[in-house]
Scaffold this active site. Structure first.
Site, PDB file in Angstrom:
ATOM      1  N   SER A 326    -119.754 -44.808-105.884  1.00  0.00           N
ATOM      2  CA  SER A 326    -118.578 -45.687-105.918  1.00  0.00           C
ATOM      3  C   SER A 326    -118.912 -47.151-106.115  1.00  0.00           C
ATOM      4  O   SER A 326    -118.010 -47.974-106.283  1.00  0.00           O
ATOM      5  CB  SER A 326    -117.787 -45.518-104.628  1.00  0.00           C
ATOM      6  OG  SER A 326    -117.378 -44.171-104.526  1.00  0.00           O
ATOM      7  N   ASP A 365    -110.432 -36.172-104.565  1.00  0.00           N
ATOM      8  CA  ASP A 365    -110.800 -37.429-103.935  1.00  0.00           C
ATOM      9  C   ASP A 365    -111.772 -37.077-102.807  1.00  0.00           C
ATOM     10  O   ASP A 365    -111.731 -35.981-102.252  1.00  0.00           O
ATOM     11  CB  ASP A 365    -109.563 -38.113-103.356  1.00  0.00           C
ATOM     12  CG  ASP A 365    -109.851 -39.533-102.928  1.00  0.00           C
ATOM     13  OD1 ASP A 365    -109.535 -40.454-103.707  1.00  0.00           O
ATOM     14  OD2 ASP A 365    -110.425 -39.710-101.824  1.00  0.00           O
ATOM     15  N   HIS A 373    -105.102 -40.964-100.301  1.00  0.00           N
ATOM     16  CA  HIS A 373    -104.822 -42.313 -99.819  1.00  0.00           C
ATOM     17  C   HIS A 373    -103.379 -42.731 -99.992  1.00  0.00           C
ATOM     18  O   HIS A 373    -103.031 -43.876 -99.713  1.00  0.00           O
ATOM     19  CB  HIS A 373    -105.731 -43.314-100.539  1.00  0.00           C
ATOM     20  CG  HIS A 373    -107.180 -43.067-100.250  1.00  0.00           C
ATOM     21  ND1 HIS A 373    -108.006 -42.410-101.129  1.00  0.00           N
ATOM     22  CD2 HIS A 373    -107.954 -43.360 -99.171  1.00  0.00           C
ATOM     23  CE1 HIS A 373    -109.214 -42.316-100.638  1.00  0.00           C
ATOM     24  NE2 HIS A 373    -109.213 -42.884 -99.423  1.00  0.00           N
ATOM     25  N   CYS A 386    -110.847 -45.260-103.432  1.00  0.00           N
ATOM     26  CA  CYS A 386    -110.002 -44.143-103.841  1.00  0.00           C
ATOM     27  C   CYS A 386    -110.453 -43.587-105.178  1.00  0.00           C
ATOM     28  O   CYS A 386    -110.448 -44.277-106.207  1.00  0.00           O
ATOM     29  CB  CYS A 386    -108.547 -44.628-103.926  1.00  0.00           C
ATOM     30  SG  CYS A 386    -107.466 -43.361-104.606  1.00  0.00           S
TER      31      CYS A 386
END
Lengths: 615, 373
Positions: A326, A365, A373, A386
């Protein structure tokens, strides 16, 4: 027949004798002239040639090794020095029975088999009249013990030489590398004259990159020798020019703390001063002691290092290529804004799952088990990491624009930091996939790239450098380890920062959006690093967590990290810079098969700011 | 002082030197040569005072020997030479036998305290015996006389060559040959003898020791074995050649001082002179030696009887051959044979022989008037 004259004719004989003396005189003069002609030829005509030969006979140039430049960190802490060391040397030519001598020496000193093997190995690389070291780093006691027994060992000597030493040992190896004995391959590429007295050459790291600066220029003693090659006197001295002293930008304390923080972990860390690109710390853990390599590492030690499961010889900071996880998201977010694919206010509803039209595959996710989320804008998507938001963004933006922003930040190419070992990572594109994977680019490849999985790979150095650029809102510098150079003359040359093409973002506020989101990653209670990184009053920080799956057998696919073997656990990543409004440090951490990245980053940042506030 | 008085003093002087049987000219030249030799040796021996003083002592002894030999009138030599010659040959045999018992080259015979080389005696005894033999023969010598002469000569030459001491053997042969030449040996016979010598070369080659052959090969191609047999001659040529016109200066020769030049105090001392004093110095040294030769030839021309003439001439020519062969080998014209540079090279035996020869020259010259009167 005339009667033969038998009585002596004294008068005639005297005349005959005079005549003969005369003839003899002529012969003498002719022969003498021959001799003088010869001397004329040698001394007048061939004089220059024989003068040259005579000089060649009597004069030799004895090269003198220049002192290798010292290396300091940014605060003047010594990282590499030359220390006098006594070695037990054998001149094979002068030893009647090598095997016996060595076995007798073994009774006197502690000489292990490795050392003996090493000796025979090196002996092959030397001429038989050159000394070869059997034992290095003799203690004073051992030197004394040898001299008492000197008479027993013709051809064995003790020599003092300068040995490269790295006082900080393992802490500095990721940056410095080490020197080692010149090998045959290197012999072919170096300037043989300049290295005629040198034993060592930089092998990797700073020692390798700045070899020319560190080595210096060889000196010579023009010496008169006699016929047996012994030096009679020194005629002229051309002193060697020592190598330059280097001051690096790294902070050895930070370096040490980073290693401590990595205790029990594997991974890499690079911390950069974002205003200059100077590297403050560069760590690959676990590490090793470079001093082992200076005089040729023993086979067993080397084998142990090479075959160790946690691969200490592998410089993860510049050679480790990891999926971004991420940590890629801030860069894509920036590009989404810049390309006006999204606006900060646009939101995506995250229920934990994502699907492409007409594709049956479902992407999750990371939070899908908790139901996702919910409605998420760009700020929250970064803060909470997210995945669904970024799947959607990737789908909208397309791989080409995604690659562009990565390339602008320097991914997929060498950073040109001043060590040679780095590798470029991967910014994957359809062309790249065709070339290396021999298949076409699927829409799904774009989707998973959106969260830093898939083909994109980055080194900790690249991530740190990109984070630094991000913190400076696009102003980019080439990462550098060299701070300044101290020439033998005393002149100091400071290595200026090298600016690279900045990352151009049309709307300045886009930077704020991304940076604010990264700040909230840490300081907002919903941020992914709120707990992992934790809170501090010392400084403000902006960061981004990352988790990258490593390959796992399908049977383990659904298991939690704690349930699988360590090597199948996810890598954790963390990028951060601080303070947020006036960044002084940007870093990237990767911890292999561990969650520790954010924790390690925290330790290093704390140390940095505690030190800063001390000063 | 008037003219007559001056003349008187001169003649008094002359008669004084005559009375003690010294030829002042020859003595002066020899003394100069000795001094020059000591200067060269001091440098060649790396300024070793002990070597220098032992050479001074040798020269002193040699001078005494010369004086003694000068006192003996030629007719005594004439009287005693057959005995000395036969004794010499016997000694050579003895050395040969001892040499067989020992190993390798055996030139020395130890007679209690004194050790000497019988071959050195032969350098003088061989020409003397020929002069003795030829003195009453009709000259120029006939083929028969030549044959006997060669027979007499061949023993000592072969015995010495067998030791093996090629240098001395050559010198003995040369001394003998010079007697024959001076005795007026016909050119035809000389041609035949020369032809024989040349024809015998392959045979001689066969009998040469391996190291002697090497020296000959080395002469023609020293580079063939630059660190082995060619080393001497290469280093010697470098020494001489690097001297140039005026030399590197006294005590400044690098070839000898740094030990590149082997035997720099003994056989190869001329290379040191060449290196330090250059071409000019070498020529000066040669001139000095030639002056001695010239004086010797003059003395032999002045001699009144055949024995004296032949003896004096032969000693002089042998002296020339000595330094010519030495200088030629050092400068690479002739093969390396062990012949020292007379009165300059460090070492005793041959020096004594040379000086004994000069003593005989002086004897011949200074006993002349007595015979006439």
């Amino acid at each position: 027949m005339a009667p033969r004259l038998t009585i002596k004719n004294y008068h005639l004989e005297a005349n005959l004798f005079t005549q003969r003396i005369f003839i003899a005189a002529i012969i003498i003069i002719v022969l003498t002239l021959c001799l003088i002609t010869r001397l004329f030829y040698l001394q007048i005509i061939q004089h220059n040639r024989f003068t040259t030969l005579s000089l060649q006979n009597q004069q030799v140039l004895i090269p003198i090794e220049p002192n290798r430049g010292l290396i300091y960190d940014r605060n003047g802490v010594l990282l590499a020095e030359n220390i006098p060391s006594f070695s037990l040397d054998i001149i094979p030519d002068h030893v009647p029975n090598l095997k016996k001598t060595i076995s007798e020496l073994s009774t006197l000193f502690d000489i292990d088999n490795d050392a003996i093997t090493q000796f025979y190995k090196q002996r092959r690389q030397h001429r038989s009249y050159e000394p070869v070291s059997l034992k290095l780093n003799l203690t004073d006691d051992e030197v004394a013990r040898f001299y008492v027994n000197l008479y027993r060992f013709p051809g064995v000597t003790i020599n003092a030489r300068l040995l490269r030493n790295y006082p900080l040992g393992p802490d500095s190896v990721t940056v410095l590398g080490y020197v080692g004995r010149i090998n045959e391959k290197e012999l072919k590429t170096i300037d043989a004259a300049n290295y005629s007295a040198s034993n060592y050459i930089g092998k990797i790291g700073i020692e390798h990159y700045y070899e020319d600066e560190l080595h210096g220029v060889v000196g010579y003693n023009q010496a008169e020798v006699n016929a047996s090659g012994q030096i009679v006197r020194i005629l002229k001295r051309f002193p060697p020019i020592p190598g330059d002293n280097l001051y690096l930008s790294i902070d050895s304390k930070l370096q040490h703390i980073a290693h401590q923080a990595f205790q029990g972990e594997r991974g890499g860390l690079v911390a950069i001063d974002p205003t200059t690109g100077k590297v403050l710390a560069m760590v690959s853990h676990p590490n090793y002691d470079p001093n082992l390599f200076v005089n040729g590492i023993s086979n067993s030690n080397y084998k142990q290092l090479r075959e160790a499961a946690d691969r200490p010889l592998y410089n993860r900071a510049v050679r480790g290529q990891y999926p971004f996880g991420s940590t890629i998201k801030p860069f894509y977010a920036l590009q989404g804004l810049n390309e006006e694919v999204v606006s900060p206010e646009d939101s995506v509803y995250c229920n934990g799952y994502f699907q492409l039209p007409n594709v049956s595959k479902v992407w999750h996710d990371w939070n899908h088990k908790k139901g996702g989320h919910g409605r998420t804008n760009l700020h929250d998507a970064i803060m909470q990491s997210c995945d669904i938001y970024f799947y959607t963004l990737a789908q909208k933006m397309g791989i080409s624009k995604m690659d562009t922003i990565l390339q602008q930040f320097g991914f997929g190419e060498l950073t040109h930091i001043d060590i040679h070992e780095e590798i470029p990572g991967v910014v994957a594109s359809p062309d790249w996939k065709k070339k290396y994977q021999h298949t076409r680019w699927y829409p799904g490849d774009t989707i998973i790239s959106g969260i830093g999985q898939g083909f994109m790979l980055a080194t900790p150095l690249q991530l740190a450098s990109a984070t630094a650029t991000l913190s400076q809102r696009g102003t980019r510098f080439q990462p550098q380890l060299l701070h300044k150079v101290e020439k033998p003359s005393g002149e100091i040359v400071t290595q200026a920062p090298i600016a690279k093409k900045p990352v151009a973002i049309r709307v300045d506020e886009d930077w704020d959006v991304v940076i604010n989101a990264m700040k909230d990653v840490i300081s907002n209670a919903r941020g992914t690093a709120y707990v992992k990184f934790g809170q501090t009053d010392l400084y403000t920080a902006a960061g981004k967590t990352g988790t990258a799956q490593v390959y796992r057998p399908t049977s383990l696919a659904d298991k939690k990290d704690e349930e699988v073997e360590e090597k199948y656990r996810d890598n954790s990543l963390f990028i951060a810079f601080a303070p947020v409004d006036k960044p002084q440090i940007a870093l990237a951490v990767i911890a292999e098969n561990s969650h520790a990245a954010a924790k390690i980053a925290r330790a290093v940042l704390d140390a940095f700011f505690i030190r800063s506030s001390d000063e | 002082m008037n003219k007559t008085a001056k003349k008187n003093i001169h003649s008094m002087n002359d008669s004084f030197w005559n009375t003690i049987h010294i030829d002042l000219t020859l003595l002066s030249l020899i003394t100069i040569l000795m001094a020059v030799g000591l200067i060269i040796l001091y440098s060649a021996g790396n300024q070793s005072l002990s070597q220098l003083s032992s050479q001074v002592i040798r020269l002193g002894i040699a001078l005494v020997v010369m004086l003694i030999f000068a006192q003996i009138p030629p007719h005594k030599y004439f009287q005693w030479i057959p005995v000395v010659f036969v004794l010499g040959v016997i000694l050579l045999f003895a050395v040969d036998i001892v040499g067989h018992i020992g190993k390798g080259a055996q030139r020395w015979l130890s007679l209690g305290v004194v050790r000497f080389q019988p071959s050195e005696i032969m350098k003088l005894a061989a020409p003397m015996i020929l002069a003795w033999y030829l003195h009453d023969k009709p000259l120029p010598p006939s083929l028969k006389i030549l044959f006997f002469s060669i027979t007499m000569l061949i023993f000592p030459v072969l015995l010495v060559a067998k030791q093996p001491d090629l240098g001395t053997a050559i010198l003995i042969l040369a001394a003998g040959a010079s007697v024959l030449l001076l005795a007026g040996l016909g050119w035809r016979l000389i041609a035949i003898a020369t032809g024989l010598v040349l024809a015998s070369l392959p045979v001689v080659w066969y009998f040469l020791h391996e190291f002697q052959r090497k020296r000959v090969i080395t002469l023609f191609d020293p580079e063939r074995d630059p660190l082995g047999s060619g080393y001497h001659i290469i280093q010697s040529k470098i020494a001489i050649g690097s001297g140039g016109l005026f030399g590197k200066g006294w005590l400044s020769g690098t070839q000898s001082h740094l030990q590149f030049l082997p035997e720099h105090s003994t056989d190869f001392i001329f290379a040191v002179a060449g290196e330090e004093f250059g071409f000019m110095g070498s020529v000066a040294l040669i001139t000095l030696l030639l002056a001695i030769v010239g004086r010797g030839l003059y003395i032999s021309l002045q001699a009144h009887d055949t024995f004296s003439r032949l003896l004096a001439g032969s000693i002089t020519l042998t002296f020339f051959i000595c330094f010519f062969v030495n200088m030629s080998m050092v400068s690479g014209i002739l093969p390396v044979v062990g012949i020292p540079l007379p009165l300059v090279s460090y070492g005793g035996t041959s020096m004594v022989t040379i000086m004994a020869g000069f003593g005989i020259l002086m004897s011949v010259h200074t006993h002349r008037q007595l015979i006439r009167r």
